[in-house]
Write a protein that holds these residues in place. Sequence first.
Motif, PDB file in Angstrom:
ATOM      1  N   UNK A   1       0.804  -1.210   0.000  1.00 24.17           N
ATOM      2  CA  UNK A   1       0.000   0.000   0.000  1.00 24.17           C
ATOM      3  C   UNK A   1       0.833   1.255   0.000  1.00 24.17           C
ATOM      4  N   UNK A   2       1.915   1.244   0.764  1.00 21.42           N
ATOM      5  CA  UNK A   2       2.843   2.380   0.794  1.00 21.42           C
ATOM      6  C   UNK A   2       3.461   2.584  -0.579  1.00 21.42           C
TER       7      UNK A   2
ATOM      8  N   UNK B   1      13.046  -5.146  -4.994  1.00 24.92           N
ATOM      9  CA  UNK B   1      13.255  -3.993  -5.859  1.00 24.92           C
ATOM     10  C   UNK B   1      12.450  -2.760  -5.513  1.00 24.92           C
ATOM     11  N   UNK B   2      11.580  -2.840  -4.502  1.00 22.21           N
ATOM     12  CA  UNK B   2      10.818  -1.659  -4.099  1.00 22.21           C
ATOM     13  C   UNK B   2      11.748  -0.629  -3.459  1.00 22.21           C
ATOM     14  N   UNK B   3      11.489   0.651  -3.742  1.00 22.55           N
ATOM     15  CA  UNK B   3      12.265   1.743  -3.176  1.00 22.55           C
ATOM     16  C   UNK B   3      11.627   2.177  -1.869  1.00 22.55           C
TER      17      UNK B   3
ATOM     18  N   UNK C   1      11.270   6.180  -1.114  1.00 25.02           N
ATOM     19  CA  UNK C   1      12.302   7.189  -1.270  1.00 25.02           C
ATOM     20  C   UNK C   1      11.758   8.474  -1.847  1.00 25.02           C
ATOM     21  N   UNK C   2      10.860   8.363  -2.828  1.00 24.93           N
ATOM     22  CA  UNK C   2      10.280   9.555  -3.447  1.00 24.93           C
ATOM     23  C   UNK C   2       9.463  10.360  -2.448  1.00 24.93           C
TER      24      UNK C   2
ATOM     25  N   UNK D   1      22.030  -2.276   4.441  1.00 18.46           N
ATOM     26  CA  UNK D   1      21.420  -1.503   5.516  1.00 18.46           C
ATOM     27  C   UNK D   1      21.521   0.003   5.285  1.00 18.46           C
ATOM     28  N   UNK D   2      22.653   0.446   4.764  1.00 19.65           N
ATOM     29  CA  UNK D   2      22.856   1.885   4.601  1.00 19.65           C
ATOM     30  C   UNK D   2      21.907   2.490   3.577  1.00 19.65           C
ATOM     31  N   UNK D   3      21.438   1.686   2.639  1.00 17.14           N
ATOM     32  CA  UNK D   3      20.522   2.218   1.622  1.00 17.14           C
ATOM     33  C   UNK D   3      19.065   2.075   2.039  1.00 17.14           C
ATOM     34  N   UNK D   4      18.789   1.232   3.015  1.00 14.79           N
ATOM     35  CA  UNK D   4      17.406   0.986   3.438  1.00 14.79           C
ATOM     36  C   UNK D   4      17.072   1.692   4.745  1.00 14.79           C
TER      37      UNK D   4
END
Length: 330
Positions: free
Chosen positions: A88-89, A110-112, A235-236, A320-323
Amino acid sequence: MKIDLDPMGRRGFLKLSAAVGGALALAGCAQSGGNGNGGYSGDVAITGLASLIHSAPFFIAQSEGYYEEEGLILENIQFPGGLDTVRGIDSGIGFGTSSTLPVFIAAESGMDVRIFGNVYTAASVDFIALPDSPINTIEDVRGRTIAVSTPGSNSTYFAERTLREAGLTPGADVQLVSVGSAADSWTQVSQGVVDVAWTASPLSEQISNDAGGKVIWRSRDYVTDWSDTCLVATGAFIDENAEALRGWGRALQSAMDMISNDVEAAAEVYATAIDYEPDVALEALRNSQDFFSLDFTDAQLAAVVEAGKEQGQLTEDPDMDSIVMRNFLT
């Protein structure tokens, strides 16, 4: 366990009005951006809003005006599970609160999606028996049966993990029986089909109050590092609404402070929101008072990832650093 991460449509989602005690109604999703000072009006996706203890700060923040102080007008969309919430997010709501493991699963697909705050830092699955049961400790379940939800579920994972921690072998010393929801699990115990039911607060306290059920053990007695639920956004959405999300974090922190410092008043709000007796809501909050936090530890996140890998839901260590945005709210 095969995870379906195809986007879920909004038809059938339950929108729970952010006003405490608001009625459930089917609704669509409408968003509007920030107003330049952190303000925001729109929807927020929350796992198990009306049924799980981690929801308490959201009700309190609304009732006590903490959202309003941050320029936030939010309506909560209730989702039945973490993966549904993340879908949903990702499909337009933009932000919300999910079980932590599904965020890592979604990121691997692959979800951002990003985690920018903790919510509830204890393993939330409890195990409960009838008041006259001869079972009084986890060791007493040897040769008995435990009702869990489904294979690969949190209840199954924590049943297996806590049994092993106690020196018992699932499937040999103890049999797990998949029965469905926590309510279904208690029904099976009440009818004598199984010996112990899985449940979660505040239902644990409600069963104890109404039927005299006794909690035999809580997963958090054996799992000391855990991130049960977290704050998550795409992220957006973070790029466009960073100040609104920080305001949301401040509002939730105020609610968590109320739970810590004035639990009786917090319980009154929470009881009204979930239609529980005040004494039951108070007991539930007291039992969880130490587990509301926006802060992470590396050990908590590592435990969640390890659980995902053990169950085959994650195939590799996440970046971890990107999530995880550890300092976003500070």
